[in-house]
Structures are given as C-alpha cells and as structure tokens.
Design a protein around this motif. Structure first.
Motif, PDB file in Angstrom:
ATOM      1  N   UNK A  48       0.843  -1.185   0.000  1.00 13.63           N
ATOM      2  CA  UNK A  48       0.000   0.000   0.000  1.00 13.63           C
ATOM      3  C   UNK A  48       0.887   1.246   0.000  1.00 13.63           C
ATOM      4  N   UNK A  49       0.336   2.343  -0.433  1.00 13.26           N
ATOM      5  CA  UNK A  49       1.054   3.620  -0.432  1.00 13.26           C
ATOM      6  C   UNK A  49       0.825   4.277   0.919  1.00 13.26           C
ATOM      7  N   UNK A  50       1.909   4.774   1.527  1.00 12.58           N
ATOM      8  CA  UNK A  50       1.796   5.338   2.867  1.00 12.58           C
ATOM      9  C   UNK A  50       2.439   6.716   2.927  1.00 12.58           C
ATOM     10  N   UNK A  51       1.709   7.652   3.502  1.00 14.69           N
ATOM     11  CA  UNK A  51       2.251   8.981   3.796  1.00 14.69           C
ATOM     12  C   UNK A  51       2.285   9.137   5.310  1.00 14.69           C
ATOM     13  N   UNK A  52       3.443   9.543   5.811  1.00 15.23           N
ATOM     14  CA  UNK A  52       3.622   9.645   7.262  1.00 15.23           C
ATOM     15  C   UNK A  52       4.013  11.072   7.625  1.00 15.23           C
ATOM     16  N   UNK A  53       3.242  11.682   8.515  1.00 19.35           N
ATOM     17  CA  UNK A  53       3.649  12.955   9.105  1.00 19.35           C
ATOM     18  C   UNK A  53       4.324  12.624  10.427  1.00 19.35           C
ATOM     19  N   UNK A  54       5.507  13.169  10.636  1.00 19.87           N
ATOM     20  CA  UNK A  54       6.217  12.854  11.876  1.00 19.87           C
ATOM     21  C   UNK A  54       7.109  14.015  12.288  1.00 19.87           C
ATOM     22  N   UNK A  55       7.091  14.289  13.583  1.00 19.89           N
ATOM     23  CA  UNK A  55       8.057  15.227  14.162  1.00 19.89           C
ATOM     24  C   UNK A  55       9.253  14.459  14.697  1.00 19.89           C
ATOM     25  N   UNK A  56       8.999  13.209  15.118  1.00 17.65           N
ATOM     26  CA  UNK A  56      10.084  12.372  15.637  1.00 17.65           C
ATOM     27  C   UNK A  56      10.703  11.636  14.446  1.00 17.65           C
ATOM     28  N   UNK A  57      11.863  12.090  14.041  1.00 22.04           N
ATOM     29  CA  UNK A  57      12.486  11.596  12.814  1.00 22.04           C
ATOM     30  C   UNK A  57      12.895  10.132  12.907  1.00 22.04           C
ATOM     31  N   UNK A  58      13.029   9.610  14.126  1.00 18.32           N
ATOM     32  CA  UNK A  58      13.416   8.208  14.284  1.00 18.32           C
ATOM     33  C   UNK A  58      12.376   7.270  13.671  1.00 18.32           C
ATOM     34  N   UNK A  94      18.778  18.320   7.960  1.00 19.23           N
ATOM     35  CA  UNK A  94      20.004  18.066   8.721  1.00 19.23           C
ATOM     36  C   UNK A  94      19.979  18.802  10.046  1.00 19.23           C
ATOM     37  N   UNK A  95      19.417  20.015  10.041  1.00 19.36           N
ATOM     38  CA  UNK A  95      19.302  20.780  11.289  1.00 19.36           C
ATOM     39  C   UNK A  95      18.367  20.077  12.262  1.00 19.36           C
ATOM     40  N   UNK A  96      17.218  19.590  11.751  1.00 16.62           N
ATOM     41  CA  UNK A  96      16.284  18.860  12.606  1.00 16.62           C
ATOM     42  C   UNK A  96      16.926  17.585  13.137  1.00 16.62           C
ATOM     43  N   UNK A  97      17.657  16.883  12.259  1.00 16.62           N
ATOM     44  CA  UNK A  97      18.317  15.647  12.682  1.00 16.62           C
ATOM     45  C   UNK A  97      19.367  15.915  13.740  1.00 16.62           C
ATOM     46  N   UNK A  98      20.084  17.025  13.581  1.00 15.62           N
ATOM     47  CA  UNK A  98      21.118  17.377  14.570  1.00 15.62           C
ATOM     48  C   UNK A  98      20.501  17.604  15.944  1.00 15.62           C
ATOM     49  N   UNK A  99      19.297  18.206  15.961  1.00 14.54           N
ATOM     50  CA  UNK A  99      18.627  18.463  17.232  1.00 14.54           C
ATOM     51  C   UNK A  99      18.110  17.161  17.856  1.00 14.54           C
ATOM     52  N   UNK A 100      17.644  16.233  17.027  1.00 16.61           N
ATOM     53  CA  UNK A 100      17.008  15.026  17.574  1.00 16.61           C
ATOM     54  C   UNK A 100      17.971  13.862  17.754  1.00 16.61           C
ATOM     55  N   UNK A 101      18.942  13.715  16.838  1.00 10.87           N
ATOM     56  CA  UNK A 101      19.851  12.574  16.906  1.00 10.87           C
ATOM     57  C   UNK A 101      21.221  12.943  17.444  1.00 10.87           C
ATOM     58  N   UNK A 102      21.457  14.253  17.566  1.00 10.19           N
ATOM     59  CA  UNK A 102      22.772  14.743  17.998  1.00 10.19           C
ATOM     60  C   UNK A 102      23.856  14.258  17.046  1.00 10.19           C
ATOM     61  N   UNK A 103      23.604  14.460  15.707  1.00 12.94           N
ATOM     62  CA  UNK A 103      24.587  14.078  14.698  1.00 12.94           C
ATOM     63  C   UNK A 103      25.196  15.331  14.111  1.00 12.94           C
ATOM     64  N   UNK A 104      26.451  15.190  13.588  1.00 11.03           N
ATOM     65  CA  UNK A 104      27.097  16.310  12.913  1.00 11.03           C
ATOM     66  C   UNK A 104      26.477  16.509  11.537  1.00 11.03           C
ATOM     67  N   UNK A 105      26.122  17.737  11.205  1.00  8.36           N
ATOM     68  CA  UNK A 105      25.643  18.011   9.870  1.00  8.36           C
ATOM     69  C   UNK A 105      26.735  17.671   8.862  1.00  8.36           C
ATOM     70  N   UNK A 106      26.312  17.054   7.776  1.00 13.43           N
ATOM     71  CA  UNK A 106      27.265  16.675   6.736  1.00 13.43           C
ATOM     72  C   UNK A 106      27.765  15.259   6.911  1.00 13.43           C
TER      73      UNK A 106
END
Length: 610
Positions: free
Chosen positions: A549-559, A592-604
């Motif tokens: 099936x086709x799925x569209x997901x809205x999420x604030x939690x990127x995990x 990348x900015x959102x991921x940095x805030x949630x996963x604590x990863x370096x941009x790039x």
C-alpha cells in the motif's frame, strides 16, 4: 469565543409566521392519510361541540318552559341526546388527539434526522464557524417547539377556527342584530392582537438564539473539562455560563411579558365586547323580542366564539415561537457544503487495473488557503508525485502545511489552485465516499466513540467480522491491553475514550485504519502518544501494514521515518527538500538541522557526535 450561525437568506422581519412555517410542508406531505383522518375526527368533534348550545335552547324553551308529561318526556329525550353528543365528542376528540400527537412525534423525528443527516455532510469549513452546541440546540430545543405546533397547535388552531366560524354562523341564526354588533367589536379587537403578535415573534427568535448561545458554551466547556480544571477556571466558566443563561432568561422574560400582555389584551377586549352584547340581549328578553332559550343559546355560542378567539391568540403565540425555530432550522438546512459530489463521477481504478500495489498519487501546483484565513496560504505551489507502494514521510516545523496536505487528500477542502489525482483520476471527479474509502487515516488527535472496544475498531469497516477486528487489533498491538479490560472487547471505553491512556487510544485508532485495509494510508503522528515499548510494537505492525500500500507519514520524531523510501521536508506550505534520510543529512539543510537536534549528529555526516 463567539458563535457564528448560518445567515438567514431572508430578513426575519420580512417573513410572516405563516410563510416561514410553509417550510415544514415537505416534512408534512408524506403523511396526508394521517392528516385526513385527523381532519375527519376534528370535523366530527367540532360539529358535536356546536350542537350542544342548540340542545340547551330546546331544553330551556320546550322542556323547562312547558308543563305536564310532554315536558318531562322532552327533557328526558334532550338529556339522552346530550349524552349521545358527549359520547361522539369524547370519541372524536380522543381520535383527534391520538392522530395529531402521532404526527407531531413523527414529523419532529423526521426533521431531526434530516437536519442531522445534512449537518454531517458539511465540510470542516462549516465547523470552523459554527459551534456544535449551537447545532445541538437547533436539533433539540427548536425541534421541540415545532413538535408543539405540529402535534398540538395546528389541531387546536383548526378546531378553534371551526368553532369560531360555526359559532358565528349560529350567532347570526340566533340573532342577526346582536351578531352584527359583536362582529364589529371583534374586528376592532383583532387589529391590536395581530400588531402585538409580530413583536412576540421577534422576541421568540431572540430567545431561541440566546438559549443556543448558552448550549454552545456548555458543549465547548464540557468537552474540555481537563483543561478547564487544570487551569482552575471552573468558577470562571461557571460564571460565564451563568451570565449566558441569565441573558437568555432576560430575553425569555421579555417574550413572556409581551405574550402575557397580548393574552390580557385579547381576553379583556373579547369578553368586554361579549358582555356588552349580552347586556343588549338581556334587554331584548325583558322586552319580549327574544326567548330565554335563544338568549341562552346566544350566550353559549358567544362564549364559544370568544373562547375560540382566545385560544387562537394562544396558538398564535406558539406559532410565533415555532416560526422562529423553523426559520433557524431552515437556515441550517440551506447551508450548502462547498465540497460536493461530482455530477458524473468517475470510477476509481483498483490495484489490478494499475498493475501495482497501493495507490498512485499526484499533486500538481497546489495552492490553498483556509476560508477563515484568506490572506495566508497554507500550501503554496506544491507539486509531488508518489508511486504506488511507496512510503513517503513528510516532516517540517509546526505550521508548515503537513496536516493541511492530508485534509486536501481527503477532500475536506478543495485547493484554490492545482489538481490532485489518485490512480490517475482527479479526486474532484470521484464520489466522496469512493475517495475516502480508499484512504485510511490515523489522526494525531484520536477519536474514541462511546461504545465498546470491538465497535470502536469496527468503525473502520462496519461489515467486518469479530475475527477480522481482533486480527487488526493484534497488528496494532492493541489486543493485549483490550483483553485485560474488565469485559475484554465488550468493555465500554467511556465518552471520548476517557477510560484509556493516550497510547491505548492511539492503538485503537491504528487498528481501525488497518481494518479498513485501504490502498492509501495516512499516518499523522501515529505513534506520538506511545511509550517506547508500545512504539516499538506499533512501529513493527505499521511496517507490516505498509506493505502493498502507499503510505504517507507525518512525523516530528524523525526516528520513526528514517526507513521511509523518501522524506519530504516542508516549510511554509512548500517542499524545500526531498530525499532519503542519509542524503538529506549529507545535504546539510533544514532536515540536517532537525536531525542534529534530535539525533545529535554532525551536519554533513551520518555519524553520532562523540
């Protein structure tokens, strides 16, 4: 917190009560047979009532006025005739009461059903400007007033109109001179009653509006009691409701005072005219130009005419109130949803027709603003193509337009610009039911109905078997906690699911969507209310459910969306980035900015920070 109500199509003051009440004719016309039977009973009852004064005349002139056995026999026959008339009157009155009461209940039920069926087809735009308490007031208080008119007042009006006309005829038969005088006097009485009645009608509508305002406030607050109590606003809200109720009371008192004055004027003028005419009749008896029986008959008919006129003024008051209620209901029925089914709908191709699982979706240059915010675009020139079976995540800050996009896909609103196609068909060319049957939704705010667990899940597909419901619950990781409820799947979940935790309500909603088994699945923060363990279980179930099936997901939690086939990043109603999780992190942009805030990863990079 103001209430906006549907605007009347015609100024209330420009429409008479009778014209307004004509709007009820479509609801009355299916029951012509019942009206006919009620009419026959009404005619018989009115005829029996009109026969009583004539019998009294015979009794006075030929019975009490004579002597000997003939008079006694005549009195006996007269009283037997009177009892026979009373028997006919009793039976016909009971039949009339039964028929008109049935009509009142039946027509009121039909009106409530029709209005409710109309309201539930309205688009969300309607509910942006109309409070549910206002609608409920119209479904209850206003329809009760109409029930009074249909079930009582119409019958009373016809009965008293017949008695008024028949009484007048018999008055002229009894004494032309006295009847002519009383007619002139009664004509002078009617004018102030009609003029004052217009004011009563306006006050009646105002009173119903105030009651509706109070109902709207009560409905809003009762649905938000945890918030009210958390902010310790109980006394403030109680005072606000009390103020609204007091306002309704004051408006009602103005109506009651006006109606009381109308009743007093009607009685004084009518009976004043009758007393004057009877005074003339008494002089006629003394002078020998009229018999005692004729005067007695005239008195009874005059009382009958006066009583009928007084009753008609009472009925007019009910009609004024019902006219206001009818006007409000007709205004509600006149509201047309901007979202309509097409005149010539197209069929939606199924999976086999497109040789792919799921549904294809295409948005072309979509621009949209909410009707209540015409100067602010929620979606701006958005174009997006989604393949059948693809899982697409939509992320972005609050207000970016993610949920609005879902509302457009369900055709709760139509975009002002652009087209949306599902399986190659413009969704405006699909029946609304066909479109929405093809879409499953797990909303951010879960709705649980006042029913048991199995019926809440079965809401996804009302013809599903118990086994299918339980299977869907297991896929949504809801089976275990439902089994632990006091009565299992038969457990009542409380109004709005108050007996469940947020995570449990969310899993019920997921089970409901899975039971529907649609080709297109929309998940709006579907796991936002779950704890870590429940999220793990539901995420696994959703991954299984997303297959084919086709799925569209809205999420604030990127995990929850890292494994999506594609991630769409939205900002201020537009798509600003698109790609996989890894490619977007490497891009070093918004995602990348959102991921940095949630996963604590370096941009790039895609490596956790040390």
């Amino acid at each position: 917190m103001s209430t906006t109500t549907p605007t009347p199509t015609t100024n209330a003051s420009q429409r008479s009560s009778l014209t307004t009440l004509k709007g009820l004719l479509p609801f009355l016309s299916p029951y012509k047979k019942q009206f006919f039977l009620a009419g026959i009973a009404l005619l018989i009852a009115a005829g029996a009532t009109l026969a009583i004064p004539a019998a009294f005349k015979q009794m006075i002139d030929m019975g009490f006025g004579g002597t000997g056995g003939h008079s006694i026999r005549h009195v006996d026959l007269t009283f037997l005739a009177l009892f026979g008339v009373a028997t006919v009157l009793g039976i016909s009155t009971a039949a009339r009461f039964y028929m008109v009461s049935w009509l009142g209940e039946r027509v009121t039920a039909d009106i409530r059903s029709k209005v409710y069926a109309h309201v539930v087809t309205q688009s969300p735009q309607f509910f942006e400007t109309t409070q549910t308490g206002e609608v409920l007031s119209r479904l209850t208080a206003d329809t009760t007033l109409i029930q009074t008119v249909v079930g009582t007042s119409i019958s009373m009006a016809l009965r008293n109109a017949l008695l008024f006309i028949g009484g007048l005829v018999m008055l002229f038969v009894t004494s032309i001179k006295l009847s002519a005088i009383i007619i002139v006097l009664l004509a002078l009485v009617v004018l102030p009653i009609v003029l004052f009645g217009r004011r009563v009608r306006k006050l009646s509508r105002d009173s119903q509006d105030k009651i509706a305002d109070a109902s709207a406030i009560a409905g809003e607050i009762l649905n938000a009691m945890p918030t009210v109590q958390a902010f310790t606003h109980e006394h403030i809200e109680a005072k606000r409701f009390s103020s609204s109720v007091e306002n309704a009371f004051q408006t009602a008192m103005r109506r009651i005072r006006a109606r009381s004055l109308l009743t007093m004027i009607a009685i004084l003028l009518v009976f004043g005219a009758i007393v004057f005419v009877l005074w003339l009749g008494a002089h006629a008896v003394i002078e020998g130009t009229m018999s005692g029986g004729e005067l007695g008959q005239f008195i009874l008919y005059a009382s009958m005419v006066a009583g009928a006129l007084g009753a008609l003024s009472e009925v007019m008051g009910d009609a004024q109130r019902a006219a206001g209620a009818t006007e409000r209901l007709l205004d509600l029925m006149a509201v047309e949803s901007p979202i309509q089914n097409p005149t010539h709908p197209h069929a939606l191709p199924h999976h086999a027709a497109i040789n792919q699982p799921g549904a294809t979706l295409s948005l072309s240059d979509i621009s949209f603003h909410y009707p209540s915010r015409p100067n602010t675009n929620a979606i701006s020139h958005l174009s997006l193509d989604i393949r059948a079976g693809e899982t697409v995540a939509i992320v972005g800050s609050s207000g970016a337009g993610k949920t609005t996009l879902f509302q457009l896909l369900l055709r709760f609103y139509d975009p002002q610009q652009g087209t949306i196609t599902l399986n190659g068909v413009n969704i405006r060319d699909l029946q609304l039911h066909a479109l929405r049957q093809a879409v499953g939704v797990v909303p951010q705010e879960t709705i649980i109905f006042s029913a048991n667990a199995i019926e809440n899940i079965r809401y996804g597909r009302d013809d599903a078997s118990d086994e299918e419901v339980i299977a869907a619950a297991k896929m949504a990781a809801a089976h275990e906690f439902i089994e632990k409820l006091p009565e299992g799947y038969q457990s009542f979940l409380g109004e709005r699911g108050v007996r469940l935790s947020g995570g449990q309500r969310q899993r019920i909603a997921i089970a409901r969507a899975l039971l529907k088994n649609p080709p297109l699945l929309l998940l709006d923060e579907a796991t936002s209310a779950l704890d870590a363990e429940s999220e793990r279980l539901v995420q696994g179930a959703l991954e299984v459910a997303m297959q084919n099936r086709t799925t569209l997901i809205i999420a604030h939690r990127l995990a929850t969306v890292k494994s999506a086939d594609r991630i769409i990043v939205m900002d201020q109603g537009s798509i600003v980035e698109s790609g996989t999780h890894n490619s977007l992190v490497e891009l070093g942009g918004v995602y990348a900015t959102l991921a940095a805030l949630q996963f604590n990863v370096h941009q790039g990079t895609n490596e956790p920070a040390e």
